[in-house]
Design a protein around this motif. Structure first.
Motif, PDB file in Angstrom:
ATOM      1  N   GLU A  43      -4.041   5.231  -2.588  1.00 55.28           N
ATOM      2  CA  GLU A  43      -3.175   4.136  -2.163  1.00 55.28           C
ATOM      3  C   GLU A  43      -3.366   2.939  -3.088  1.00 55.28           C
ATOM      4  O   GLU A  43      -4.496   2.531  -3.381  1.00 55.28           O
ATOM      5  CB  GLU A  43      -3.510   3.723  -0.731  1.00 55.28           C
TER       6      GLU A  43
ATOM      7  N   PRO B  33      -5.738  -2.294  -3.785  1.00 52.21           N
ATOM      8  CA  PRO B  33      -5.510  -3.206  -2.656  1.00 52.21           C
ATOM      9  C   PRO B  33      -6.775  -3.970  -2.253  1.00 52.21           C
ATOM     10  O   PRO B  33      -7.892  -3.492  -2.441  1.00 52.21           O
ATOM     11  CB  PRO B  33      -5.062  -2.264  -1.532  1.00 52.21           C
TER      12      PRO B  33
ATOM     13  N   SER C  20       0.851  -1.191   0.000  1.00 58.54           N
ATOM     14  CA  SER C  20       0.000   0.000   0.000  1.00 58.54           C
ATOM     15  C   SER C  20       0.886   1.241   0.000  1.00 58.54           C
ATOM     16  O   SER C  20       1.587   1.505   0.980  1.00 58.54           O
ATOM     17  CB  SER C  20      -0.919   0.009   1.227  1.00 58.54           C
TER      18      SER C  20
END
Length: 281
Positions: free
Chosen positions: A218, A259, A209
């Motif tokens: 991110e 993510p 991240s």
């Protein structure tokens, strides 16, 4: 893992635009000392599937030791190819529910998704679906496909991804050593361009991240390669955990992915919209 925060600007980021139920038999009300018939355990494929889905056990296996080749074989049953009107992309089975499957992919893959668009699974089975939700913040979207489109025998061969990340619940405790660290092996699956024989694209994690200027958020960042059509493909570690969703790459061997925690949060938002049945909870 608490990845070091930082800011990176990719030299030439290229968004990869997509060119058991037990049924006892016998009389259990017999008189005392009467010999009862044996207990017969029977199941049906429908019952097996509904039990797996209801207990959230239709999940890809996780290895106790890191082995990229085995992990690759284990997660293929969660991978899909998405064909839209003019483009194709990739995705993963996010949730196996009793009456529907939820597919996760990039928002940009769904730009021209319509009634003629379809999803192809690892075994060649295909099904039509509808867009459930697209995020207005992240490059994430979800498709709903009714399970009624498939025989239960086939549904039992599919599995949804196993997410890992900061949002892990109690079930994930004791597996912290499986969380990715910088330098660990990661891989993606190219099923969009190599459907008959999916290709494993190996890479190396730089950060799980990190803020990337090109995306303004991110992202998972690493070294690796990708081909057009791989947008939405899962990024996995050597244990078989889903770390994120491939979203962009450069010609210099850099990849960026949404993510897993972001995917998880967007799914929670999708549930709150009420776009699909309450059973999704």
């Amino acid at each position: 893992m608490n990845p070091k925060k930082g800011s990176y600007r990719l030299a030439a980021i290229i968004v990869i635009i997509t060119t058991v139920i037990l049924m006892p038999a016998g009389n259990f009300y017999g008189k005392e000392n009467r010999k009862l018939p044996p207990l017969i355990q029977t199941t049906t494929l429908e019952g097996d599937y509904k039990a797996l889905a209801g207990l959230e056990l239709a999940v890809t296996p996780v290895l106790s030791g890191e082995d990229g080749e085995r992990a690759f074989e284990n997660i293929l049953c969660s991978c899909v190819r998405i064909q839209t009107r003019e483009h194709y992309g990739s995705g993963s089975i996010y949730k196996m529910l009793e009456n529907e499957m939820i597919i996760v992919t990039n928002r940009h893959v769904l730009q021209d998704f319509d009634k003629d668009s379809y999803v192809t699974f690892f075994n060649g089975a295909a099904g039509f679906g509808e867009v459930l939700y697209v995020s207005d913040r992240a490059d994430v979207g979800f498709i709903r496909i009714p399970t009624a489109s498939f025989p239960y025998e086939e549904l039992l061969t599919f599995r949804n991804i196993r997410l890992r990340g900061k949002g892990d619940d109690e079930k994930g405790k004791g597996q912290e050593e499986n969380l990715p660290v910088s330098g660990s092996e990661i891989f993606c699956v190219d099923m969009a361009n190599h459907f008959a024989t999916p290709v494993m694209k190996r890479g190396e994690l730089i950060s799980a991240s990190v803020y990337l200027d090109d995306f303004g958020t991110e992202m998972l960042y690493g070294n690796g390669s990708a081909e057009p059509g791989m947008s939405g493909s899962g990024v996995f570690d050597g244990f078989g955990n889903y770390l994120g969703m491939l979203t962009g790459a450069t010609g210099q061997g850099e990849i960026a992915a949404v993510p897993a925690d972001t995917v998880r949060m967007e799914y929670e938002k999708a549930k709150k919209t009420g776009l699909h049945k309450a059973e999704a909870g």
